[in-house]
Design an enzyme around this catalytic site. Structure first.
Site, PDB file in Angstrom:
ATOM      1  N   LYS A   9      -2.152   1.089   3.478  1.00  0.00           N
ATOM      2  CA  LYS A   9      -3.184   0.056   3.598  1.00  0.00           C
ATOM      3  C   LYS A   9      -3.013  -0.960   2.480  1.00  0.00           C
ATOM      4  O   LYS A   9      -2.372  -0.698   1.442  1.00  0.00           O
ATOM      5  CB  LYS A   9      -4.582   0.677   3.543  1.00  0.00           C
ATOM      6  CG  LYS A   9      -4.895   1.455   2.254  1.00  0.00           C
ATOM      7  CD  LYS A   9      -5.305   0.617   1.068  1.00  0.00           C
ATOM      8  CE  LYS A   9      -5.554   1.441  -0.185  1.00  0.00           C
ATOM      9  NZ  LYS A   9      -5.840   0.609  -1.374  1.00  0.00           N
ATOM     10  N   GLY A  91      -1.079   1.799  -5.023  1.00  0.00           N
ATOM     11  CA  GLY A  91      -2.256   1.119  -4.497  1.00  0.00           C
ATOM     12  C   GLY A  91      -2.217   0.911  -3.007  1.00  0.00           C
ATOM     13  O   GLY A  91      -2.990   0.120  -2.457  1.00  0.00           O
ATOM     14  N   LEU A  92      -1.345   1.629  -2.318  1.00  0.00           N
ATOM     15  CA  LEU A  92      -1.170   1.477  -0.869  1.00  0.00           C
ATOM     16  C   LEU A  92      -1.773   2.630  -0.078  1.00  0.00           C
ATOM     17  O   LEU A  92      -1.644   2.683   1.146  1.00  0.00           O
ATOM     18  CB  LEU A  92       0.321   1.343  -0.536  1.00  0.00           C
ATOM     19  CG  LEU A  92       1.019   0.119  -1.144  1.00  0.00           C
ATOM     20  CD1 LEU A  92       2.532   0.185  -0.901  1.00  0.00           C
ATOM     21  CD2 LEU A  92       0.450  -1.179  -0.564  1.00  0.00           C
ATOM     22  N   GLY A  94      -1.056   5.877  -0.005  1.00  0.00           N
ATOM     23  CA  GLY A  94      -0.127   6.834   0.589  1.00  0.00           C
ATOM     24  C   GLY A  94      -0.646   8.257   0.613  1.00  0.00           C
ATOM     25  O   GLY A  94      -0.530   8.957   1.634  1.00  0.00           O
ATOM     26  N   GLY A  95      -1.243   8.704  -0.493  1.00  0.00           N
ATOM     27  CA  GLY A  95      -1.776  10.058  -0.539  1.00  0.00           C
ATOM     28  C   GLY A  95      -2.909  10.256   0.447  1.00  0.00           C
ATOM     29  O   GLY A  95      -2.968  11.271   1.164  1.00  0.00           O
ATOM     30  N   SER A  96      -3.817   9.293   0.503  1.00  0.00           N
ATOM     31  CA  SER A  96      -4.939   9.370   1.442  1.00  0.00           C
ATOM     32  C   SER A  96      -4.448   9.333   2.884  1.00  0.00           C
ATOM     33  O   SER A  96      -4.983  10.038   3.750  1.00  0.00           O
ATOM     34  CB  SER A  96      -5.906   8.208   1.195  1.00  0.00           C
ATOM     35  OG  SER A  96      -6.475   8.287  -0.092  1.00  0.00           O
ATOM     36  N   ASP A 129     -10.354   7.074  -0.061  1.00  0.00           N
ATOM     37  CA  ASP A 129      -9.765   6.205   0.964  1.00  0.00           C
ATOM     38  C   ASP A 129      -9.412   6.970   2.241  1.00  0.00           C
ATOM     39  O   ASP A 129      -8.955   6.372   3.217  1.00  0.00           O
ATOM     40  CB  ASP A 129      -8.482   5.554   0.436  1.00  0.00           C
ATOM     41  CG  ASP A 129      -8.759   4.468  -0.596  1.00  0.00           C
ATOM     42  OD1 ASP A 129      -9.890   3.952  -0.630  1.00  0.00           O
ATOM     43  OD2 ASP A 129      -7.842   4.131  -1.367  1.00  0.00           O
TER      44      ASP A 129
END
Length: 273
Positions: A9, A91-92, A94-96, A129
């Site tokens: 995101k 800040g993209l 990725g983990g979420s 997120d």
């Protein structure tokens, strides 16, 4: 075998309202999923294991799978293969996104037949997120991430991500962030978005965490300066180290030519279809 795509995101806008009594920060964000994603594959097994093409400490996929197994009293396991494309600490989200994809994938693999709404509470337990990533649709996200208002997809042709190798800790950024007052800037910005006044929106949008992130990670300042030289409307996504530039056919060639002058890693993508 079940396959799920964990989409990254970007934050088109990010405002920090205040720090809450529970320790979280009250946020207002406009978020959209993009066409950059990790791939997760799921197969039935006796126990839960995760195989990844990169080393990830404290793998959130395992945590999510075990919590889901416990919550729904599942006596099956899963072999999960994770192929990473989203940079870590960028800040993209990725983990979420990986957590959300795990919930969706195991829902199918274990034949739970749950709706996404049935997985929302679990998603919120696992990250701020993660609820947004569970649904993968443009949204106004507010609170700590527990509130979503789905909105129209904006007009964006291409997105250039300027990616740093610096791994930013969201917890560290929020620990050091100080928000002194609440303005009405976001409310006006969101009205422009809802009224599809995108030209004005993208000229006025902002990320309140940028200054704090640069203060916590001074090595990012050079990437930030380059991003702003390339496009004055360049923005940081989330609390991470990625800056992005939105382009159209008229300015894309100029941007690509200028990118060649700098040794900054970049990636072209677009909105999730």
């Amino acid at each position: 075998m079940i396959k799920e795509f964990a989409h990254a995101k970007i934050n088109l806008a990010l405002d920090v309202v205040r720090k809450r009594k529970d320790g979280y920060h009250e946020l207002q964000m406009i978020m959209v999923p993009i066409d950059l994603f990790d791939t997760l594959e799921f197969e039935l097994a006796d126990k839960i294991t995760v195989e990844s093409d990169i080393t990830i400490e404290n793998n959130a996929v395992i945590e999510a799978a075990k919590l889901m197994q416990k919550r729904f009293n599942i006596n099956k396991g899963a072999k999960i293969k994770l192929s990473k494309k989203i940079p870590i600490g960028a800040g993209l989200g990725g983990g979420s996104a990986d957590i959300a994809a795990t919930l969706r994938g195991l829902n199918q693999l274990w034949e739970l037949n749950l709706e996404l709404e049935d997985l929302e509470e679990l998603a919120l337990e696992l990250g701020s997120d993660t609820l947004f990533c569970l649904h993968n649709k443009p949204a106004l996200v507010y609170g700590r991430g527990e509130n979503l208002l789905f909105i129209d997809t904006p007009k964006i042709e291409s997105i250039y991500l300027l990616i740093s190798d610096i791994n930013v800790s969201t917890a560290n950024v929020f620990k050091n962030h100080k928000e002194k007052y609440k303005s009405k800037q976001f409310d006006k910005l969101f009205r422009d978005y809802l009224n599809q006044k995108y030209d004005r929106f993208f000229k006025k949008t902002y990320n309140k965490l940028t200054k704090t992130t640069l203060k916590c990670y001074p090595a990012l300042k050079s990437a930030y300066r380059i991003a702003k030289k390339l496009d004055s409307n360049a923005l940081m996504s989330g609390s991470g180290s990625t800056f992005y530039i939105l382009t159209n056919q008229q300015n894309e060639k100029v941007l690509v030519d200028n990118l060649k002058k700098y040794s900054i890693r970049h990636l072209k993508t677009g909105l999730k279809a």
